[in-house]
Write a protein that holds these residues in place. Structure first.
Motif, PDB file in Angstrom:
ATOM      1  N   ASP A  31       0.823  -1.211   0.000  1.00 61.88           N
ATOM      2  CA  ASP A  31       0.000   0.000   0.000  1.00 61.88           C
ATOM      3  C   ASP A  31       0.857   1.261   0.000  1.00 61.88           C
ATOM      4  N   VAL A  32       1.901   1.280   0.836  1.00 63.51           N
ATOM      5  CA  VAL A  32       2.797   2.441   0.873  1.00 63.51           C
ATOM      6  C   VAL A  32       3.530   2.566  -0.461  1.00 63.51           C
ATOM      7  N   MET A  33       4.022   1.444  -0.972  1.00 58.50           N
ATOM      8  CA  MET A  33       4.782   1.432  -2.221  1.00 58.50           C
ATOM      9  C   MET A  33       3.944   1.982  -3.371  1.00 58.50           C
ATOM     10  N   THR A  34       2.739   1.445  -3.544  1.00 55.68           N
ATOM     11  CA  THR A  34       1.925   1.847  -4.693  1.00 55.68           C
ATOM     12  C   THR A  34       1.207   3.172  -4.464  1.00 55.68           C
ATOM     13  N   GLY A  35       1.206   3.662  -3.230  1.00 58.03           N
ATOM     14  CA  GLY A  35       0.608   4.955  -2.942  1.00 58.03           C
ATOM     15  C   GLY A  35       1.614   6.078  -2.962  1.00 58.03           C
ATOM     16  N   SER A  36       2.866   5.749  -3.326  1.00 59.25           N
ATOM     17  CA  SER A  36       3.907   6.780  -3.348  1.00 59.25           C
ATOM     18  C   SER A  36       4.670   6.710  -4.666  1.00 59.25           C
ATOM     19  N   PHE A  37       5.956   6.541  -4.586  1.00 56.95           N
ATOM     20  CA  PHE A  37       6.801   6.592  -5.772  1.00 56.95           C
ATOM     21  C   PHE A  37       6.645   5.414  -6.729  1.00 56.95           C
ATOM     22  N   TYR A  38       6.186   4.294  -6.254  1.00 58.24           N
ATOM     23  CA  TYR A  38       6.167   3.072  -7.061  1.00 58.24           C
ATOM     24  C   TYR A  38       4.740   2.688  -7.422  1.00 58.24           C
ATOM     25  N   ASN A  39       4.096   3.551  -8.175  1.00 55.56           N
ATOM     26  CA  ASN A  39       2.700   3.297  -8.509  1.00 55.56           C
ATOM     27  C   ASN A  39       2.498   2.973  -9.985  1.00 55.56           C
ATOM     28  N   ALA A  40       3.543   2.528 -10.636  1.00 53.30           N
ATOM     29  CA  ALA A  40       3.440   2.110 -12.031  1.00 53.30           C
ATOM     30  C   ALA A  40       2.693   0.778 -12.106  1.00 53.30           C
ATOM     31  N   PRO A  41       2.118   0.468 -13.250  1.00 50.98           N
ATOM     32  CA  PRO A  41       1.393  -0.804 -13.379  1.00 50.98           C
ATOM     33  C   PRO A  41       2.205  -2.035 -12.980  1.00 50.98           C
ATOM     34  N   VAL A  42       3.508  -2.036 -13.278  1.00 48.13           N
ATOM     35  CA  VAL A  42       4.310  -3.208 -12.915  1.00 48.13           C
ATOM     36  C   VAL A  42       4.312  -3.423 -11.405  1.00 48.13           C
ATOM     37  N   HIS A  43       4.369  -2.342 -10.632  1.00 50.86           N
ATOM     38  CA  HIS A  43       4.355  -2.465  -9.175  1.00 50.86           C
ATOM     39  C   HIS A  43       2.955  -2.803  -8.671  1.00 50.86           C
ATOM     40  N   LYS A  44       1.960  -2.121  -9.198  1.00 51.12           N
ATOM     41  CA  LYS A  44       0.585  -2.348  -8.740  1.00 51.12           C
ATOM     42  C   LYS A  44       0.097  -3.745  -9.099  1.00 51.12           C
ATOM     43  N   ASN A  45       0.246  -4.133 -10.350  1.00 48.52           N
ATOM     44  CA  ASN A  45      -0.315  -5.402 -10.798  1.00 48.52           C
ATOM     45  C   ASN A  45       0.449  -6.611 -10.262  1.00 48.52           C
ATOM     46  N   TYR A  46       1.751  -6.625 -10.460  1.00 44.08           N
ATOM     47  CA  TYR A  46       2.531  -7.767 -10.001  1.00 44.08           C
ATOM     48  C   TYR A  46       2.657  -7.779  -8.480  1.00 44.08           C
ATOM     49  N   GLY A  47       2.805  -6.601  -7.880  1.00 46.58           N
ATOM     50  CA  GLY A  47       2.881  -6.531  -6.418  1.00 46.58           C
ATOM     51  C   GLY A  47       1.627  -7.079  -5.766  1.00 46.58           C
ATOM     52  N   LYS A  48       0.471  -6.758  -6.325  1.00 45.91           N
ATOM     53  CA  LYS A  48      -0.797  -7.266  -5.785  1.00 45.91           C
ATOM     54  C   LYS A  48      -0.841  -8.790  -5.863  1.00 45.91           C
ATOM     55  N   LEU A  49      -0.456  -9.335  -7.006  1.00 47.35           N
ATOM     56  CA  LEU A  49      -0.419 -10.800  -7.139  1.00 47.35           C
ATOM     57  C   LEU A  49       0.507 -11.413  -6.085  1.00 47.35           C
ATOM     58  N   MET A  50       1.620 -10.739  -5.818  1.00 47.01           N
ATOM     59  CA  MET A  50       2.601 -11.268  -4.875  1.00 47.01           C
ATOM     60  C   MET A  50       2.071 -11.254  -3.442  1.00 47.01           C
ATOM     61  N   VAL A  51       1.533 -10.131  -2.995  1.00 44.15           N
ATOM     62  CA  VAL A  51       1.081 -10.068  -1.600  1.00 44.15           C
ATOM     63  C   VAL A  51      -0.155 -10.920  -1.370  1.00 44.15           C
ATOM     64  N   GLU A  52      -0.894 -11.200  -2.437  1.00 42.74           N
ATOM     65  CA  GLU A  52      -2.053 -12.091  -2.317  1.00 42.74           C
ATOM     66  C   GLU A  52      -1.681 -13.544  -2.588  1.00 42.74           C
ATOM     67  N   HIS A  53      -0.427 -13.801  -2.896  1.00 43.21           N
ATOM     68  CA  HIS A  53       0.064 -15.154  -3.220  1.00 43.21           C
ATOM     69  C   HIS A  53      -0.792 -15.784  -4.317  1.00 43.21           C
ATOM     70  N   ASP A  54      -1.094 -15.005  -5.326  1.00 38.92           N
ATOM     71  CA  ASP A  54      -1.950 -15.423  -6.433  1.00 38.92           C
ATOM     72  C   ASP A  54      -1.071 -15.850  -7.602  1.00 38.92           C
ATOM     73  N   TYR A  55      -0.618 -17.094  -7.549  1.00 38.41           N
ATOM     74  CA  TYR A  55       0.367 -17.579  -8.507  1.00 38.41           C
ATOM     75  C   TYR A  55      -0.195 -18.555  -9.538  1.00 38.41           C
ATOM     76  N   ASP A  56      -1.434 -18.974  -9.378  1.00 38.99           N
ATOM     77  CA  ASP A  56      -1.920 -20.121 -10.133  1.00 38.99           C
ATOM     78  C   ASP A  56      -2.669 -19.811 -11.422  1.00 38.99           C
ATOM     79  N   TYR A  57      -2.795 -18.565 -11.790  1.00 36.72           N
ATOM     80  CA  TYR A  57      -3.432 -18.206 -13.052  1.00 36.72           C
ATOM     81  C   TYR A  57      -2.450 -17.341 -13.833  1.00 36.72           C
ATOM     82  N   PRO A  58      -1.422 -17.994 -14.356  1.00 33.18           N
ATOM     83  CA  PRO A  58      -0.298 -17.228 -14.896  1.00 33.18           C
ATOM     84  C   PRO A  58      -0.625 -16.400 -16.129  1.00 33.18           C
ATOM     85  N   GLY A  59      -0.262 -15.128 -16.022  1.00 32.67           N
ATOM     86  CA  GLY A  59      -0.223 -14.303 -17.214  1.00 32.67           C
ATOM     87  C   GLY A  59       1.013 -14.707 -18.007  1.00 32.67           C
TER      88      GLY A  59
END
Length: 134
Positions: free
Chosen positions: A45-73
Motif C-alpha cells: 500500500d505504501v509502495m503503490t501509494g507513493s513513488f512506485y505506482n506504475a502498473p508493474v508495481h501495482k499489478n505484479y505486487g498485488k499478485l505477490m502479496v495475495e500469493h496469487d500464482y496459479d493463473y499465470p499471465g
C-alpha cells in the motif's frame, strides 16, 4: 527500433527483463518486511501509494502479496526463456549482466521447487523460503 529485427527482439527482451528484475526487488522487500513482522500488504500500500505506482508495481505486487500464482499471465518457464535470451545477447555483445544471473537463478529455483507453470511472481516464495518464512 532500427532496421535489424534483432533490435526489436532485444528491446522486447530488455523490457521483459525489467519486469523480472522488478519482481525480484519486490520479493526481497516483501520478504524482509514480513520477516520483521510487517504485513507485506502494508508495504504494498505504501509502495503503490507513493513513488512506485506504475502498473508493474501495482499489478505484479498485488499478485505477490495475495500469493496469487496459479493463473499465470506468464509462467516461470517463459520468464526463464526470456532471461536466458537476454543473457545470450549480453554475451554476444560483450555486456556483463550480473543481475540477470540473479533472476535466472531465482527462476531455476522456482522450477526446481515445482513452480514451472505458475506465474513468475511466485519468485516471492523462493525469497520467502530462503528467509526462513513459511
Amino acid at each position: 527500433m532500427g532496421n535489424d529485427p534483432v533490435q526489436a527482439n532485444l528491446a522486447k527482451l530488455s523490457l521483459n527483463f525489467m519486469i523480472y528484475s522488478t519482481i525480484e526487488q519486490m520479493a526481497e522487500v516483501f520478504a524482509l518486511n514480513e520477516k520483521a513482522g510487517t504485513d507485506p500488504r502494508k508495504i504494498f500500500d505504501v509502495m503503490t501509494g507513493s513513488f512506485y505506482n506504475a502498473p508493474v508495481h501495482k499489478n505484479y505486487g498485488k499478485l505477490m502479496v495475495e500469493h496469487d500464482y496459479d493463473y499465470p499471465g506468464a509462467p516461470v518457464t517463459l520468464g526463464l526463456k526470456d532471461v536466458k535470451m537476454f543473457m545470450d545477447a549480453g554475451g554476444d555483445y560483450g555486456v556483463p549482466l550480473p543481475y540477470a544471473s540473479v533472476v535466472r537463478d531465482r527462476l531455476l529455483s522456482a522450477i526446481s521447487a515445482g513452480d514451472a507453470d505458475r506465474d513468475f511472481v511466485v519468485l516471492l516464495e523462493r525469497v520467502r523460503q530462503e528467509s526462513g518464512l513459511k
